[in-house]
Design an enzyme around this catalytic site. Structure first.
Site: not given
Length: 882
Positions: A326, A613, A617
């Site tokens: 990410d 995080d 996700d």
């Protein structure tokens, strides 16, 4: 779909008056109906369940079977030793999983957010867990949203939703909006606020429409309940090895009985011999040693800020060749930062470090306007408010234009708040003589309301050429993925209305800002590439912004290597899988897209790690071969879905963890090959003595002693061998690769043959001293005991010395450093002392049927024992020269 209903409909349906809120009695009733506002976790396994889970292994089954057989025939010592190994292995596994879970719980022990709620006509602060549908929540900047809300009031309200949508820029919220399209995506539901997002600017009120598992976060958490219980490569290797060794043990037992039958030996004696061979075939300590090596690896990893939830995940890291990461907060700092500022014909970069920089009067005026025309604060390294405004205040702070000082010197006496139509904000502040309007916003809108410009400290008419130059520079900054913000001012003698503030302004300049990459990530990505690992960026941000960051970090080289979520939707699974290999950046993606990306990479046989995080996700963390969550900024849901948690939220730690994983696997491989070489030597010594009708050179208890004591210590020491510095210059290991690849199987066989042959040689020498040979009949017990003692010492000592050669397949022990693995040297010394003890202490030598050797024979057995090490080192020398 609460967003599609009007405020009145929502309040009527929830039966609440926004002016007074719910009564205490009604809250209690709803709390009983809906339960606490807390995400449900999976029920924890008991220690007993964890213990029995450790026993589900083919090798363990074989060991338990061997223990039962030896118990049945009255060999109680053997049974106890084998069962102790089984229990030890299970206890280690339980302890490590329990310890990892405790570490995770410690990460999650954060204080429960407090919430301002209107109840019984009063505003009170309560724990967010006590909220129920219908509660009226008050929102202000800096507060987390405690549940899903339908907004009923908003004033310049902005909410940062990156944990849910991946967007790093806050979303403007408008309570009065009623959205008619039932397919409106989360990021566009401007009249809603969602659990675990953060209010960064303005204020508002909302009515709770969903709590706990009925929130958007809760829905994602439900996806994670689907168990993906796929074995890691190490688990598969160990299961296969266990089956092979189990079948080998059974085959040897059957073969012994067949040979014994034709040789007309005593069947009970041969049954004991068969058990001895079965014991020799199975490295009893192997499961425990692998667990110990993994556990020690996990302990080392915790020191580099990586908490591993399950032991085999350590090894999986060593096979990773794709890291899907990410962007927001993982590759970047998750905070907007001004990197450039521009006054006409003068573009300057903000220094990356330091403060107290020199700036011209015009540049200081630009920064002064940007700081005063903001509501954010920044003190002691902590900021509150809108991230864009925090970036402006930080910019002023670095140029010694602190917000607190400027506010004290230039008190705000009026303002025209920001709105999305004007895309401007203005404040009226006191000056020494009169007042000054400070305006910031979109550069194109500022150009429309500005008539003059400040150029080299002088106010001059704003010409069309100047406007074009400003717009050209703004486009150039935008192409570099910078968010552009302009500033203007005007001096007035008296206080004026908000509308008058934004007329006939003097343009000062503009700034460009970005959510910058983490400083250390670029080097980590370079290291990952050198190690044959491909980094992939996955983000909810815009394509150009994502590609610009990816280029800076070295993830991508051109925009052709990127794809948006909308473009993914246009492709079939097969088409997407075909194109996946050429892509490095995925922008504007949803949680479903992330899962699809991970699966597409896995379809090509890649071992995929997903790093993130946010709540969004979590599904992809679960579907990846190994999911890595952030411990500080990560949500509880993402931590629960991950296999590993980074306590420092540092992408660099992942590269270190991969290096550690590779070394741990290599060390386990060394231990396994070493154990199998040693046990093969035992098989050869016993099998050939039976095959050629010789006396058995070793008894079952002697084999157990060697396997569980002498083997175990050096095997564990090999498991903690210092890491190979060149391991990150090699390509990731194929997870389908056998333990015996790259000639390891051949080396194990050669080592086993040498050890077994030398053991028989020592047994022969012992018999020869008393005038007997291997083919002699009716050999006295004391002669057999002496010969077996010599075989016993050679078998044990040769294994101990051979462990030194197992540290590397190509490097000599002198290149590695003879004492660089002090644990191994210690294990060899302890092993030799144990051998001496069991031979020289009377009651032990009697129990194991051994006796003390002469000084001459000690010289013979130690000379024979060192031969495998010497031959192995000579072979390495030829290997390096070829």
């Amino acid at each position: 779909m609460w967003f599609a209903k009007s405020q009145e409909e929502v309040l009527r349906e929830l039966n609440v008056n926004p002016a007074t809120g719910l009564s205490s009695q009604e809250v209690q009733t709803r709390l009983e109906k809906y339960g606490a506002n807390k995400l449900k976790g999976k029920p924890k396994k008991s220690l007993i369940a964890l213990f029995f889970a450790q026993l589900k292994d083919m090798l363990i089954y074989v060991l338990i079977g061997a223990a039962l057989i030896t118990l049945f025939i009255g060999e109680y010592v053997d049974s106890i030793i084998i069962l102790l190994v089984v229990v030890l292995n299970a206890v280690i596994g339980v302890f490590q999983e329990f310890k990892a879970e405790k570490a995770i719980e410690a990460l999650q022990q954060m204080s429960t957010p407090k919430t301002l709620v209107r109840r019984n006509g009063e505003v009170v602060e309560i724990s967010s867990e006590e909220l129920v549908p219908g509660d009226i929540i008050l929102i202000d900047a800096g507060r987390f949203i405690p549940a899903d809300l339908r907004l009923i009031e908003s004033a310049n309200l902005q909410i940062e939703e990156s944990a849910l949508t991946g967007e790093s820029v806050p979303t403007e919220k408008i309570a009065q909006e009623t959205l008619k399209d039932p397919k409106t995506p989360l990021g566009d539901q401007v009249n809603m606020a969602f659990m675990s997002t953060l209010a960064t600017y303005g204020r508002g009120e909302g009515v709770v429409v969903g709590t706990a598992m009925e929130t958007e976060i809760g829905k994602i958490a439900k996806i994670l309940d689907e168990e993906i219980d796929e074995m890691t490569p190490l688990q598969k290797r160990m299961e296969e090895l266990g089956k092979v060794l189990g079948y080998l043990a059974i085959g040897i037992c059957v073969l012994i009985f067949v040979i014994s039958f034709f040789q007309k030996r005593d069947l009970f004696e041969m049954f004991m011999t068969a058990i001895s061979l079965a014991v020799a075939a199975i490295p009893e300590g192997l499961p425990a040693i692998v667990a110990i090596v993994l556990a020690l690896g996990v302990t080392r990893m915790s020191k580099i800020n990586a908490i591993v939830k399950k032991l085999p995940a350590v090894e999986t890291l060593g096979s990773v060749n794709i890291i899907c990461s990410d962007k927001t907060g993982t590759l970047t700092q998750n905070q907007m930062t001004v990197v450039k500022y521009y006054t006409l014909n003068d573009l300057q970069e903000v220094p990356r470090e330091g403060s107290g920089f020199n700036a011209s009067l015009q540049e200081k005026d630009l920064m002064k306007t940007l700081v005063l025309c903001s509501d954010a604060t920044y003190e002691h390294g902590q900021g509150t408010g809108d991230p864009t405004e925090i970036a402006l205040v930080v910019l002023g702070d670095r140029f010694n234009l602190g917000k607190k000082t400027l506010n004290a010197e230039h008190k705000r006496v009026g303002e025209h708040p920001f709105d999305s139509d004007r895309k401007l904000m203005s404040t009226l502040n006191e000056e020494d003589r009169g007042y000054r309007v400070h305006t910031k916003g979109a550069i194109d809108n500022l150009l429309k309301i500005s008539t003059t410009a400040l150029v080299e400290g002088k106010v001059v008419p704003l010409t069309e050429e100047m406007k074009k130059e400003y717009l050209r520079m703004a486009d150039e900054m935008s192409d570099a993925a910078l968010r552009v913000l302009g500033a203007a001012y005007k001096d007035v003698d008296t206080m004026i209305s908000p509308k008058e503030m934004e007329q006939d302004l003097t343009l000062l300049g503009m700034v460009g800002m970005i959510d910058p990459p983490r400083l250390e990530v670029k080097d980590s990505i370079r290291d990952a590439k050198l190690a044959g690992i491909t980094p992939i960026m996955i983000t909810g941000d815009h394509k150009n912004t994502a590609v610009a960051i990816a280029k800076e970090l070295g993830i991508a080289e051109s925009i052709e290597e990127s794809m948006t979520g909308a473009e993914i939707d246009e492709l079939s699974d097969a088409e997407f899988s075909e194109r996946i290999g050429s892509l490095r950046v995925f922008a504007r993606v949803s949680p479903e897209h992330k899962v699809k990306i991970v699966k597409a990479f896995k379809s090509h046989g890649n071992i995929v790690s997903m790093t993130g995080d946010g709540v969004n996700d979590a599904p992809s963390l679960k579907n990846a071969d190994i999911g890595v969550a952030m411990g500080i900024t990560g949500t509880d849901v993402s931590k629960g879905a991950a296999d590993m948690i980074l306590t420092d939220d540092n992408f660099t730690t992942i590269v270190h963890a991969i290096e550690e994983g590779r070394n741990i696997y290599n060390n386990i491989r060394k231990s396994v090959i070493f154990l199998l070489s040693c046990n093969l030597g035992e098989i050869i010594a016993i099998f050939f003595s039976v095959l050629f009708f010789w006396p058995v050179p070793l008894l079952a208890t002697q084999l157990l002693w060697i396997n569980l004591i002498t083997d175990t210590l050096p095997a564990i020491a090999l498991g903690v061998d210092p890491g190979d510095k060149e391991v990150m210059r090699q390509k990731p290991r194929d997870p389908k690769e056998s333990f015996f690849a790259h000639g390891a199987g051949v080396r194990a066989i050669i080592g086993g043959v040498l050890i077994g042959t030398l053991t028989l040689v020592a047994f022969y020498v012992g018999l020869r001293e008393y005038g007997y040979s291997l083919g002699s009949m009716a050999i006295p017990d004391d002669v057999l005991t002496y010969a077996r003692t010599m075989a016993f010492v050679v078998l044990a000592a040769s294994q101990l010395f051979y462990s030194l050669a197992m540290r590397s397949a190509t490097k000599s022990i002198f290149t590695l450093g003879f004492f660089s693995n002090k644990y191994l040297i210690g294990a060899i010394i302890v092993g030799l002392l144990l051998q001496l003890t069991v031979i020289s202490v009377p009651f032990l030598s009697s129990a194991f049927k051994l006796q003390m050797l002469s000084l001459r024979d000690w010289g013979i057995v130690l000379s024979l024992a060192v031969i495998p090490l010497i031959l192995k080192e000579i072979y390495k020398t030829f290997l390096r020269r070829s």
